[in-house]
Scaffold this motif. Structure first.
Motif, PDB file in Angstrom:
ATOM      1  N   ALA A 118       1.350  -1.223  -0.226  1.00 28.97           N
ATOM      2  CA  ALA A 118      -0.213   0.044   0.168  1.00 28.97           C
ATOM      3  C   ALA A 118       0.798   0.997  -0.261  1.00 28.97           C
ATOM      4  O   ALA A 118       1.680   1.395   0.269  1.00 28.97           O
ATOM      5  N   ASN A 119       0.359   1.874  -0.707  1.00 27.31           N
ATOM      6  CA  ASN A 119       0.783   3.597  -0.689  1.00 27.31           C
ATOM      7  C   ASN A 119      -0.089   4.470  -0.395  1.00 27.31           C
ATOM      8  O   ASN A 119      -1.362   4.222  -0.082  1.00 27.31           O
ATOM      9  N   GLU A 120       0.294   5.752   0.298  1.00 26.22           N
ATOM     10  CA  GLU A 120      -0.701   6.617   0.271  1.00 26.22           C
ATOM     11  C   GLU A 120      -0.094   7.764   0.343  1.00 26.22           C
ATOM     12  O   GLU A 120      -0.929   9.004   0.769  1.00 26.22           O
ATOM     13  N   GLY A 121       1.150   8.274  -0.296  1.00 24.90           N
ATOM     14  CA  GLY A 121       0.833   9.748  -0.615  1.00 24.90           C
ATOM     15  C   GLY A 121       1.368   9.319  -2.389  1.00 24.90           C
ATOM     16  O   GLY A 121       3.090  10.010  -2.594  1.00 24.90           O
ATOM     17  N   LYS A 122       1.026   8.653  -2.822  1.00 26.89           N
ATOM     18  CA  LYS A 122       1.864   8.626  -4.585  1.00 26.89           C
ATOM     19  C   LYS A 122       0.721   8.339  -5.606  1.00 26.89           C
ATOM     20  O   LYS A 122      -0.343   8.456  -4.924  1.00 26.89           O
ATOM     21  N   VAL A 123       1.075   9.053  -6.324  1.00 28.65           N
ATOM     22  CA  VAL A 123      -0.035   8.887  -8.062  1.00 28.65           C
ATOM     23  C   VAL A 123       0.809   8.867  -8.832  1.00 28.65           C
ATOM     24  O   VAL A 123       1.815   8.702  -9.133  1.00 28.65           O
ATOM     25  N   VAL A 124      -0.372   7.299 -10.221  1.00 26.85           N
ATOM     26  CA  VAL A 124       0.267   6.929 -10.908  1.00 26.85           C
ATOM     27  C   VAL A 124      -0.467   7.933 -11.863  1.00 26.85           C
ATOM     28  O   VAL A 124      -2.445   8.596 -12.141  1.00 26.85           O
ATOM     29  N   VAL A 125       0.138   8.704 -12.978  1.00 28.55           N
ATOM     30  CA  VAL A 125      -0.403   9.559 -13.802  1.00 28.55           C
ATOM     31  C   VAL A 125      -0.047   9.093 -15.450  1.00 28.55           C
ATOM     32  O   VAL A 125       0.997   8.340 -15.543  1.00 28.55           O
ATOM     33  N   VAL A 126      -1.232   8.832 -15.932  1.00 29.33           N
ATOM     34  CA  VAL A 126      -1.191   8.571 -17.603  1.00 29.33           C
ATOM     35  C   VAL A 126      -1.408   9.548 -18.642  1.00 29.33           C
ATOM     36  O   VAL A 126      -2.685  10.658 -18.177  1.00 29.33           O
ATOM     37  N   VAL A 127      -0.397   9.517 -19.348  1.00 32.12           N
ATOM     38  CA  VAL A 127      -0.474  10.846 -20.081  1.00 32.12           C
ATOM     39  C   VAL A 127      -0.299  10.878 -21.139  1.00 32.12           C
ATOM     40  O   VAL A 127       0.439  10.114 -21.640  1.00 32.12           O
ATOM     41  N   ALA A 128      -1.006  12.007 -21.932  1.00 25.94           N
ATOM     42  CA  ALA A 128      -0.053  11.316 -23.520  1.00 25.94           C
ATOM     43  C   ALA A 128       1.613  11.627 -24.135  1.00 25.94           C
ATOM     44  O   ALA A 128       1.657  12.215 -22.983  1.00 25.94           O
ATOM     45  N   SER A 129       2.145  10.153 -25.098  1.00 21.61           N
ATOM     46  CA  SER A 129       3.867  10.466 -24.377  1.00 21.61           C
ATOM     47  C   SER A 129       4.253  12.122 -25.186  1.00 21.61           C
ATOM     48  O   SER A 129       5.284  12.066 -24.333  1.00 21.61           O
ATOM     49  N   GLU A 130       3.652  12.728 -25.840  1.00 21.70           N
ATOM     50  CA  GLU A 130       3.967  14.526 -26.056  1.00 21.70           C
ATOM     51  C   GLU A 130       4.152  14.871 -25.071  1.00 21.70           C
ATOM     52  O   GLU A 130       5.376  15.858 -24.919  1.00 21.70           O
ATOM     53  N   ASP A 131       3.501  14.692 -24.371  1.00 18.79           N
ATOM     54  CA  ASP A 131       3.810  15.977 -22.642  1.00 18.79           C
ATOM     55  C   ASP A 131       4.329  14.996 -21.659  1.00 18.79           C
ATOM     56  O   ASP A 131       4.230  15.493 -20.542  1.00 18.79           O
ATOM     57  N   ALA A 132       4.476  13.755 -22.002  1.00 17.26           N
ATOM     58  CA  ALA A 132       4.995  12.844 -20.717  1.00 17.26           C
ATOM     59  C   ALA A 132       6.006  13.710 -19.909  1.00 17.26           C
ATOM     60  O   ALA A 132       6.450  14.280 -18.531  1.00 17.26           O
ATOM     61  N   ASP A 133       7.228  14.560 -20.374  1.00 15.81           N
ATOM     62  CA  ASP A 133       8.254  14.971 -20.065  1.00 15.81           C
ATOM     63  C   ASP A 133       7.753  16.256 -19.063  1.00 15.81           C
ATOM     64  O   ASP A 133       7.891  17.010 -18.190  1.00 15.81           O
ATOM     65  N   GLN A 134       7.349  17.138 -19.920  1.00 16.24           N
ATOM     66  CA  GLN A 134       7.062  17.958 -19.217  1.00 16.24           C
ATOM     67  C   GLN A 134       5.571  17.863 -17.370  1.00 16.24           C
ATOM     68  O   GLN A 134       6.245  18.298 -16.748  1.00 16.24           O
ATOM     69  N   VAL A 135       5.632  16.990 -17.606  1.00 16.09           N
ATOM     70  CA  VAL A 135       4.382  16.451 -16.429  1.00 16.09           C
ATOM     71  C   VAL A 135       5.775  16.177 -15.451  1.00 16.09           C
ATOM     72  O   VAL A 135       5.416  16.474 -14.026  1.00 16.09           O
ATOM     73  N   LEU A 136       6.270  14.927 -15.937  1.00 15.46           N
ATOM     74  CA  LEU A 136       7.694  14.398 -15.164  1.00 15.46           C
ATOM     75  C   LEU A 136       8.228  15.895 -14.453  1.00 15.46           C
ATOM     76  O   LEU A 136       8.543  16.121 -13.405  1.00 15.46           O
TER      77      LEU A 136
END
Lengths: 336, 369
Positions: A268-286
């Motif tokens: 279990a985790n209580e402070g993590k999020v998994v984000v699904v994002v279009a590949s072209e925006d992945a680096d800027q979200v990261l």
């Protein structure tokens, strides 16, 4: 109300003691104009689109390294709202307390709820307290519900996920699971792992500000990362391939997992999020996630793939491939 | 993590994979990994996908939970129903189906079954509950037995009267011999268990190359360990050599751990033992010696059990002998799953069926990405 007092059945009877508990204890700590009205229901502002969620917290022990049941109860509900792209606003809390519970830990738990609510920018606007007899509940249960406002432009849904989208994880997995496990009876070794329990709405607002091509988010709580990813692909026309090397796991968590034969992907985790994002925006979200304290260890861990459909696969550290299934039951320690 | 990461090194695994491919040639090679932890590692790291298709890896009888007979489980369940008994066990055992029930089901009906992490925990429970009988389920191979033997010596030293062991301990080398003698399989090489060998040493396998001309390699449990062991076996096979090699030198010595063996044989003596799927193998089990018989649950606590029965469609036995693979079972994945196991191989985290189900089910040959 003094710290050495105990909770009595009459604290939940609706009479004088209940009144005192609410006025002098809860109200003092959660003070805000809406709660102060003490009406039968809270009157709050609205928005065209609301997110609404509820969760009950029964964690044992009540205190663990990095958090407690109160922090968990606020952060958990805040996170359930935030991953839907909502701005968390109002929280309710219901306490079910076992007769004889000490006031002192209750004070610490409620103070912790106040601090977490402040940090997340939410108001606790309504609540309830029940006291049940000795042995009719295990110390203390908390239920929280939450309301969040959803911006017009935000549309997060698994339906928007497409082959080629990237999967970003905000940091290391398994911290909460191991922190709680290490405090339970039967363990005679010390583990230096703290729970990651934290409200994620700040981090998530940065994610949404960084890209309008975020498709879906999920917080991998019970059942861990493996289960969260399986819930995304379940019955869908796509699968997910993740890379073992990219998934951050803290040294202490790995050590306990090796020792007990546990898989950090299922913890279990209580402070993590998994984000699904279009590949072209992945680096800027990261990049945006790494700017936030709670996302500094974020990594792109995988990709949405066409085959095998409905399944999560893992490229292992030695470049083999295997499937990652849902958690079936609690992981049991092995014999050898 | 130091001492682990170098054995999970991608480049090293790749290098070994290409060496194995060029060494093995065209013929079929069948290797058996005897130990359940090896089976799990093979699947968990996707090792089969790195090997040439003519190398076949078979899982052997080295999962302690899986080879425990139905009758033993039935007996444990019967003990758990006695109100003055606290049954203590390692976690894997609770879900194993017996003939008619499982310990997990009995727990939900009120049986006092406690999952422990070591025999020390079981002894502590016995000390804290002197008015009740505390039975520890002694299941496991050479690796686990020393701790159980020590717990009996400790109970004896403290004069405890309420601690008992229900022993189904088993020895690995006799089972390997039984498989070779059975003649159902053509095994070209054995990957020998690393943990067991820390106690037994490598010498216990020497009869295998000597009498059967089958090479043996004692291996560790990380992917590079296993790849190295496979490479060494393939080298021996293609060059017509048969000997015992030790890949797991960082943990295993030729002479093993004589002190641990001393403790084992102080408390236990070899006896015939019933292996699920294989049957009774002479001198392959360990029973508590006369001197310590007062700690033997079977000798001291009466219990009645009905005749044991196996699910007639369950092929765990053939799987444990390496004769069949899980996908050949009609129950696999439909009627028998980790949620609702019909056979022991699906229950244990080290069981062959569980490994196939959790990590390999419906895996396409080449996932993209």
């Amino acid at each position: 109300m003094k710290g050495d007092e105990k909770i009595l059945l009459s604290h939940g009877s609706g009479g004088k003691l209940t009144h005192d508990l609410i006025r002098k204890f809860f109200l003092q700590r959660f003070l805000n104009p809406i709660l102060l009205e003490l009406t039968d229901s809270a009157l709050v502002d609205g928005a065209p689109k609301l997110a609404f969620t509820t969760d009950s917290y029964v964690v044992k022990p009540l205190f663990f390294p990095g958090g407690d049941i109160g922090k968990l109860a606020v952060a958990g509900t805040v996170n359930d709202l935030a991953v839907m792209g909502a701005e968390p606003k109002y929280i309710s809390c219901g306490f079910i307390i076992e007769e004889g519970h000490d006031m002192e830990p209750l004070c610490r738990i409620v103070d912790s709820m106040r601090r977490t609510a402040e940090a997340a920018g939410v108001l606790i606007v309504t609540g309830d307290t029940k006291v049940v007899g000795k042995d009719e509940a295990d110390q203390l249960f908390i239920n929280t519900s939450g309301i969040g406002f959803v911006d017009e432009g935000v549309r997060l849904s698994v339906n928007r996920v497409r082959v080629g989208d990237r999967i970003i994880l905000s940091g290391s997995v398994g911290d909460h699971g191991i922190a709680v496990l290490s405090q339970r009876g039967g363990f005679e070794f010390e583990v230096n792992v703290k729970s990651d329990c934290a409200p994620l709405n700040g981090l998530i607002s940065k994610v949404l500000a960084a890209s309008d091509k975020v498709k879906f988010m999920r917080d991998p709580t019970r059942g861990g990362l493996a289960t969260a990813l399986n819930e995304i692909v379940g019955g869908r026309e796509f699968g997910i391939l993740i890379e073992e090397e990219k998934i951050p796991v803290k040294e202490g968590v790995r050590a306990v997992c090796e020792l007990l034969g546990l898989d950090p992907l299922y913890l279990a985790n209580e402070g993590k999020v998994v984000v699904v994002v279009a590949s072209e925006d992945a680096d800027q979200v990261l990049e945006a996630m790494r700017q936030d304290r709670l996302g500094k260890d974020a990594e792109i861990i995988g990709t949405v793939v066409e085959e095998p459909k409905g399944m999560v696969c893992l490229k292992t550290v030695i470049s083999g491939t295997r499937i990652v299934d849902m958690l079936v039951a609690d992981q049991l320690p092995r014999i050898c | 993590m130091k001492y682990l990461d170098e054995f999970r090194n991608k480049a090293a695994a790749k290098r070994l994979a290409s060496r194995i491919s060029s060494e093995v040639g065209e013929g079929e090679v069948t290797l058996m990994e005897v130990c359940g932890t090896h089976t799990m590692a093979v699947h968990r790291y996707g090792i089969k996908g790195l090997l040439p298709p003519n190398i076949r890896l078979l899982s052997g009888p080295g999962c302690p939970v899986c080879v425990t007979s139905n009758r033993y489980i039935d007996k444990a369940i019967a003990y758990s129903k006695q109100s003055d008994v606290i049954l203590t066990t390692f976690g894997d055992m609770v879900k194993v189906p017996g003939s008619r029930s499982s310990l997990a089901r009995e727990m939900s009906r009120g049986a006092d079954v406690r999952i422990v992490y070591s025999t020390t925990d079981a002894l502590k429970i016995a000390r804290d509950n002197t008015e009740r009988k505390v039975i520890f389920l002694g299941v496991g191979f050479e690796t686990t037995v020393p701790t159980v033997a020590t717990s009996i010596l400790e109970a004896d030293r403290m004069g405890m009267k309420n601690y008992f062991v229900l022993s189904a301990h088993k020895l690995i080398p006799p089972a390997m011999k039984a498989l070779l003698d059975g003649g159902e399989l053509k095994i070209d090489g054995f990957i020998c268990p690393g943990h067991v060998s820390t106690i037994t040493g490598t010498q216990v396998y020497e009869f295998i190359p000597r009498n059967y001309r089958v090479p043996c390699v004692v291996a560790g449990f990380e992917p590079v360990d296993i790849m190295q062991a496979i490479y060494t076996l393939v080298q021996q096979i293609t060059r017509g050599i048969a000997e015992v090699a030790n890949q797991y030198r960082r943990a295993v010595r030729k002479e093993g751990n004589p002190k641990a063996r001393e403790v084992i044989y102080e408390v236990f003596e070899p006896s015939d033992s019933d292996w699920r799927g294989i049957g009774v193998i002479p001198q392959s089990g360990l029973m508590i010696r006369q001197r310590y018989r007062k700690y033997d649950a079977e000798a001291n606590i009466d219990v009645e059990i009905e005749p044991s029965a196996e699910n007639p469609r369950c092929i765990c036995g053939a799987i444990l002998r390496g004769v069949k693979e899980p996908l050949e079972c009609t129950l696999f994945g439909s009627l028998c799953t980790p949620e609702h196991p019909k056979g022991a191989c699906m229950v244990s985290s080290e069981g062959t069926c569980a490994a196939y189900y959790n990590y390999g089910r419906q895996m396409p040959k080449k996932p993209e990405g």
